[in-house]
Design a protein around this motif. Sequence first.
Motif, PDB file in Angstrom:
ATOM      1  N   GLY A   7      34.384  45.383  46.477  1.00 55.58           N
ATOM      2  CA  GLY A   7      34.966  45.751  45.779  1.00 55.58           C
ATOM      3  C   GLY A   7      34.820  47.394  45.947  1.00 55.58           C
ATOM      4  O   GLY A   7      33.402  47.767  45.815  1.00 55.58           O
ATOM      5  N   PRO A   8      35.768  47.863  46.968  1.00 53.75           N
ATOM      6  CA  PRO A   8      36.931  47.544  46.623  1.00 53.75           C
ATOM      7  C   PRO A   8      36.876  47.073  48.035  1.00 53.75           C
ATOM      8  O   PRO A   8      36.047  46.520  48.574  1.00 53.75           O
ATOM      9  N   SER A  65      41.710  52.098  35.503  1.00 51.91           N
ATOM     10  CA  SER A  65      41.124  51.187  36.065  1.00 51.91           C
ATOM     11  C   SER A  65      40.257  50.366  35.057  1.00 51.91           C
ATOM     12  O   SER A  65      40.399  50.756  33.542  1.00 51.91           O
ATOM     13  N   THR A 164      35.868  41.946  35.394  1.00 56.46           N
ATOM     14  CA  THR A 164      36.139  43.006  36.604  1.00 56.46           C
ATOM     15  C   THR A 164      36.444  41.642  38.071  1.00 56.46           C
ATOM     16  O   THR A 164      37.187  42.363  38.658  1.00 56.46           O
ATOM     17  N   SER A 165      35.338  41.816  38.575  1.00 56.57           N
ATOM     18  CA  SER A 165      35.045  40.784  39.471  1.00 56.57           C
ATOM     19  C   SER A 165      35.232  39.647  39.185  1.00 56.57           C
ATOM     20  O   SER A 165      34.109  38.845  40.346  1.00 56.57           O
ATOM     21  N   SER A 183      40.128  44.799  37.311  1.00 53.93           N
ATOM     22  CA  SER A 183      40.985  46.106  37.953  1.00 53.93           C
ATOM     23  C   SER A 183      40.886  44.997  39.061  1.00 53.93           C
ATOM     24  O   SER A 183      40.401  44.275  39.159  1.00 53.93           O
ATOM     25  N   GLN A 185      41.329  45.705  42.392  1.00 51.91           N
ATOM     26  CA  GLN A 185      40.938  45.712  43.492  1.00 51.91           C
ATOM     27  C   GLN A 185      39.256  44.798  44.062  1.00 51.91           C
ATOM     28  O   GLN A 185      39.038  44.288  44.845  1.00 51.91           O
ATOM     29  N   LYS A 186      39.274  44.105  43.025  1.00 55.26           N
ATOM     30  CA  LYS A 186      37.690  42.609  43.401  1.00 55.26           C
ATOM     31  C   LYS A 186      38.854  41.411  43.515  1.00 55.26           C
ATOM     32  O   LYS A 186      39.650  41.208  44.796  1.00 55.26           O
ATOM     33  N   ALA A 192      42.996  49.708  45.508  1.00 57.34           N
ATOM     34  CA  ALA A 192      41.990  50.076  43.836  1.00 57.34           C
ATOM     35  C   ALA A 192      43.343  51.082  43.073  1.00 57.34           C
ATOM     36  O   ALA A 192      44.487  51.218  43.456  1.00 57.34           O
ATOM     37  N   GLY A 193      43.362  51.021  41.598  1.00 53.53           N
ATOM     38  CA  GLY A 193      44.024  51.831  41.111  1.00 53.53           C
ATOM     39  C   GLY A 193      45.768  51.213  40.107  1.00 53.53           C
ATOM     40  O   GLY A 193      46.001  51.831  39.444  1.00 53.53           O
TER      41      GLY A 193
END
Length: 350
Positions: A7-8, A65, A164-165, A183, A185-186, A192-193
């Motif tokens: 991540g990202p 996020s 998150t991950s 978020s 991006q994982k 991401a964003g």
Amino acid sequence: MISFYPGPSRVHDSIPSFVKDAYKEGIMSINHRSDDFIRMNKRTITLLKEKLRVPKNYTVFFTSSATECWEIIAQSLYDNGSFHFHNGAFGQKWFDYTKRLRREAVSSPFDLNTEPDPGLVPEEFQGIICLTQNETSNGTQVSTAVLRKIRKRNPEALIAIDATSSMAGIRLDFKNADIWFASVQKCFGLPAGLGILICSPAALETASRINEKDHYNSLTFMMEMMEKWQTSFTPNVLAIYLLMRVLESSPAIDEVEQEIVARYEGWTSLLHETNAISHLVTNTKVQSYTVVPVRAEEKVIDAIKKEARKNSILLGEGYGPFKPYTFRIANFPAITQKEIKTLKSFLRKY
Ligand SMILES: *Cc1c(COP(=O)(O)O)cnc(C)c1O
């Protein structure tokens, strides 16, 4: 470059064509109060709940996020204290952020190779119990069985989980907690964003009772807007669209999890066979399925990183104190079998 960064991380191969579609369909300049947006938002949330098996009565919100979610919890859901289990950098950071807003927040660190002890939460605790389900920094996870125990022992508390991950990589048992966030991006394999915040009816009741309205992202405002499938500020519309498209084509979470666990087993058996490198976490019960941290002597780590770069392989840096003697491998759904094979044959030499 093949990215194994946790991540990202590597995005799905379909992303470039989805971005093109978004442009063609006018998504990039869509008004976030328009019927078109409302339809898209509703469809995205419905798909998310279906694919990840989120209970029907839970509410999904979009933030920018996971970090923003930490702050929303501290500002909008906090009234009787918070209790933070943590064993790594992200759990620690969450506690630090909360502490800045809420000086009475309590921390309960636990060791890398152990599980958090549900018995440590004060009797009849009525605040928020905070826990990182998958600690990206050191590749550990907290099992559903432990989460269930914490839930059972603390019926009066709200339970908040940083996933998150792991969200969209493994199946999470959402009813064991009130607040879940991630978020994209994982494990979602998106740029991401965008953050995703998922709340139980009890969490929303608490937010309504506290009725905190001092911030643009106060949960009460977000709730009012989400009742109309809208957001309290102009959201990352492109990211919501990409999330919708990725969800449309992704299998149900049970199937994704099966694949992720099989791949995780592949990584651990490789690390058994190698001499110079091993898994950082020795207790297999707490090893993360989605982030594999690899340990070796410093000079071996340096050599591997250098050699990997030459072979167009991007490994995740070790995090914080682990940096000199570890690297991390993301085991996220967007990574292909072929890429895994490439990294495996590269690592087998060590
Ligand atoms: C990446 C990560 C975060 C931070 O996510 P942002 O989107 O950068 O806010 C928080 N917690 C965990 C466990 C993470 O892996």
